[in-house]
Design an enzyme around this catalytic site. Structure first.
Site, PDB file in Angstrom:
ATOM      1  CB  ALA A  26      46.834  33.252  41.836  1.00  0.00           C
ATOM      2  N   GLY A  38      41.858  35.738  42.242  1.00  0.00           N
ATOM      3  CA  GLY A  38      42.816  35.081  43.118  1.00  0.00           C
ATOM      4  C   GLY A  38      42.675  33.577  43.193  1.00  0.00           C
ATOM      5  CG  LEU A  66      45.487  36.033  37.813  1.00  0.00           C
ATOM      6  CD1 LEU A  66      46.589  36.455  38.763  1.00  0.00           C
ATOM      7  CD2 LEU A  66      45.956  34.911  36.903  1.00  0.00           C
ATOM      8  CE1 TYR A  88      38.903  51.165  40.290  1.00  0.00           C
ATOM      9  CE2 TYR A  88      41.062  51.350  39.273  1.00  0.00           C
ATOM     10  CZ  TYR A  88      39.802  50.781  39.317  1.00  0.00           C
ATOM     11  OH  TYR A  88      39.461  49.824  38.394  1.00  0.00           O
TER      12      TYR A  88
END
Length: 694
Positions: free
Chosen positions: A217, A214, A211, A63
């Site tokens: 959600a 997205g 999720l 990252y």
């Protein structure tokens, strides 16, 4: 109020029931939003997570790269009590490609690097992230990781993106505490493939993308809600065309159940995952404090057997359309592509193989051996370039534009500061010596400062984007600035040639007197500084920095040879000083004339080299099985980058939506190539017509 704790497997690792995935917190951390947060914003999100009772933080050296661990280490300083830090190692971007090194030496190197960046004495969970190619043994690496555990540098070991067989093999060498995998209502393959093995061995689960990236959600009403460069838009079939609409309807069913339960869809999706096993910790990622609070609230949602049955009926296993990544399903990616490209690796020759090959041909002359070696090195470069296209198809490629821009700004700032300092030094040396050879160096120093300002301004203008006034950007400002600078340098050099001829005719010699030591020492200092700047700037993809590199190299030659001219003119014969000044001026005219010619040709619109056209063709041909033919592939320069045009042929009965999704996703892939600034994909249903723009 602290979140309930969960044991992650049977090895004693314990953390909050909801964790935080830290991928998107830093620039370059994720594909969804390459911008990330500022360091202060990221620290604020982590501190809010701690306030909510979240104690599981999942990061990786990938990252950023590296900045994800650095920011997390700073945020946790002074607040380490009860916190569990999990970090991954293995894959790393190199020259824009994701490459993995699972060797024991790299395991130790990554561990020690993560310890330093995270400001830890011991990593709580050190996760080897796959996929690990079939046939690659992890036995020696696991033994090295076991040594690191015994040394107190690692507390628990984990794995990610591995097979059940690989889990068993690693667990037999040292107990594995957890496996990180994608698991949600929308991604349930793991329930068949690997979860039974984890249950049997007492290994916990870190569930990423809980999720559905997205979708669960309720974040997206259409694909237009995704950013233009969002990886989901082109690298994940679940977000493409009819599959997206189908999956959005499934998510709407989950939202309806959540409304009846009095919670949000995201909380319901996380609660479903928590109900599957008591050693699962979901690690949803977010950059928003509000979403963080919402996710933490999932720990308070209790689901009855009836709730679970209703969710199972709403989203049964296998109901989701589209695979997790492009490249795993034939509808978006040629399965044969990977095999075809992977076979290219067999034709690469490393240093040892190349030496063996040369040893088998002792009759070759030295020149022939050099030519053969150059041939294979060039072949390796071409193969690497084609392998890069596979990384793009699989969504594992980044052109690291934000890091390159930062490097460009540093190089420009260093060059400008050095040129200002050296102008003062050179002026003093020229006045002390009276040497014409050193006068050209001083004139060059004046131009360096002026050109630094001009090149910085043109590079800055090239980065500014106004799609209304300049629809294709202002990239051509940079080569225009370099051309103007080249003309100025050439004009100044011609003036020195004139002065040199006059000095030759007059026979005047520079008088160094007792100033020889100062002149020699000062000039050598200038040469050393310019050589260091040349080494720093060379190889940069930025034309402005490349121009500075050439300027620094010229300065090394001009000052070094100019010093020789001044000394020879003062101590040997007067003609040496103007003669060398004239030679240096001719060199400046030659080098900067070449720069001007190259950038003029680029502004005209020169065709791309064959290797770039090959990569464009590979990307288009293997983009999607529904592409029937490639009609035309062309690319030409727009300043220092390329405009690409690709004509593809699709089924005439295909829907507009399908054709649009195929064309747009191909356009995004083409623009990921570092050389391509803009790509145009033309869609047709036949290929017998006359070529466009002929």
């Amino acid at each position: 109020m602290p979140l309930p704790a969960r044991k992650l497997g049977s090895q004693g690792c314990e953390a909050s029931a909801i964790g935080l995935g830290c991928m998107s917190l830093v620039p370059g951390g994720g594909f969804y939003d390459p911008e990330g947060l500022t360091e202060d914003e990221a620290v604020a999100v982590i501190h809010r997570a701690l306030d909510l009772g979240i104690t599981m933080f999942n990061t990786s050296d990938l990252y950023g790269p590296y900045t994800g661990e650095t920011v997390l280490g700073k945020a946790l300083a002074g607040r380490r009590g009860g916190v569990v830090v999990a970090t991954k190692w293995g894959p790393m971007f190199k020259d824009g490609q994701l490459q993995a090194d699972f060797s024991p030496a790299n395991a130790r190197r990554c561990c020690e690097g993560s310890l330093s960046r995270l400001q830890l004495d011991c990593i709580d969970v050190f996760i080897l992230r796959g996929p690990v190619p079939a046939g690659v043994s992890l036995e020696e690496t696991m033994h090295e990781l076991k040594v690191l555990v015994n040394e107190g540098k690692i507390k628990h070991l984990g794995l990610s993106e591995v097979s059940a067989a690989q889990v068993r093999a690693c667990h037999a060498i040292h107990p594995i505490s957890c496996v990180e995998l994608e698991w949600s209502l929308f991604s349930r393959d793991a329930e068949r493939d690997i979860v039974p093995t984890l249950r049997e061995l007492g290994i916990g689960v870190l569930a990423y993308s809980p999720l559905g990236r997205g979708l669960l959600a309720g974040r997206f009403a259409s694909t237009a809600d995704l950013g233009e460069k969002d990886f989901r838009r082109w690298g994940q079939p679940r977000f493409a065309g009819e599959a997206f609409e189908h999956n959005r309807q499934l998510a709407a069913k989950v939202a309806a159940i959540a409304e009846r339960k009095g919670c949000t869809p995201a909380q319901l999706a996380l609660a479903w995952l928590l109900a599957q096993r008591d050693d699962i910790i979901p690690i949803p990622g977010t950059k928003s404090a509000g979403r963080l609070e919402e996710n933490a609230g999932a720990a308070d949602v209790c689901l009855t057997p009836e709730d679970l049955a209703e969710l199972e009926a709403a989203v049964p296993e296998g109901a989701v359309q589209g695979d997790r990544y492009a490249g795993l399903q034939h509808t978006t990616y040629h399965a044969a592509y990977s095999d075809a490209i992977e076979r290219l690796r067999d034709f690469k020759r490393d240093h040892v193989q190349l030496q063996r090959l040369l040893a088998k041909t002792p009759t070759l002359s030295r020149k022939q051996r050099r030519s053969l070696q150059a041939y294979y090195l060039r072949q390796n470069e071409l193969i690497d370039a084609l392998l890069q296209t596979e990384q793009i198809h699989r969504g594992l490629f980044t052109n690291d534009a934000h890091r390159e821009e930062a490097q460009v700004r540093r190089a420009l700032a260093l060059s400008f500061a050095a040129n200002c300092l050296l102008l003062v030094v050179r002026t003093a040396l020229a006045l002390l010596s009276g040497s014409l050879s050193l006068v050209i160096a001083t004139l060059d120093a004046v131009l360096d400062v002026v050109s630094s300002i001009m090149l910085y301004w043109s590079a800055h203008q090239a980065r500014q984007r106004n799609k209304y006034q300049y629809p294709v950007g202002k990239e051509r400002m940079e080569p225009l600035g370099i051309i103007v600078f080249s003309v100025i340098m050439g004009t100044a050099a011609f003036q020195v040639i004139v002065e040199g001829v006059k000095a030759l005719l007059s026979g005047a010699a520079p008088d160094l007197g007792g100033k020889m030591g100062i002149v020699v020492g000062g000039t050598l200092g200038v040469v050393a500084m310019k050589l260091a700047l040349f080494l720093y700037c060379r190889g940069s993809p930025s034309p402005a920095v490349a121009a500075f590199a050439l300027d620094h190299l010229n300065d090394v030659l001009v000052n070094g040879v100019g010093l020789a001219g001044a000394v020879l003119g003062a101590r040997v014969a007067a003609f040496w000083d103007p003669a060398i000044a004239i030679a240096l001026s001719l060199w400046v005219v030659w080098t900067w004339g070449g720069q001007a010619r190259q950038h003029l040709v680029n502004l005209v619109g020169r065709s791309a080299p064959p290797d770039l056209l090959q990569r464009l063709t590979y990307l288009a041909f293997y983009h999607d099985e529904r592409v029937q033919k490639i009609d035309t592939v062309r690319a030409f320069t727009l300043g220092n980058s390329y405009i690409a045009e690709v004509d593809i042929v699709l089924d005439p009965l295909m829907t507009l939506r399908e054709a649009h999704d195929i064309g747009e996703s191909l356009q995004v892939k083409l623009e990921l190539l570092p050389e391509v600034s803009r790509a145009y994909v033309h869609i047709d249903y036949e290929y017998t017509h006359a070529p466009e723009h002929s």
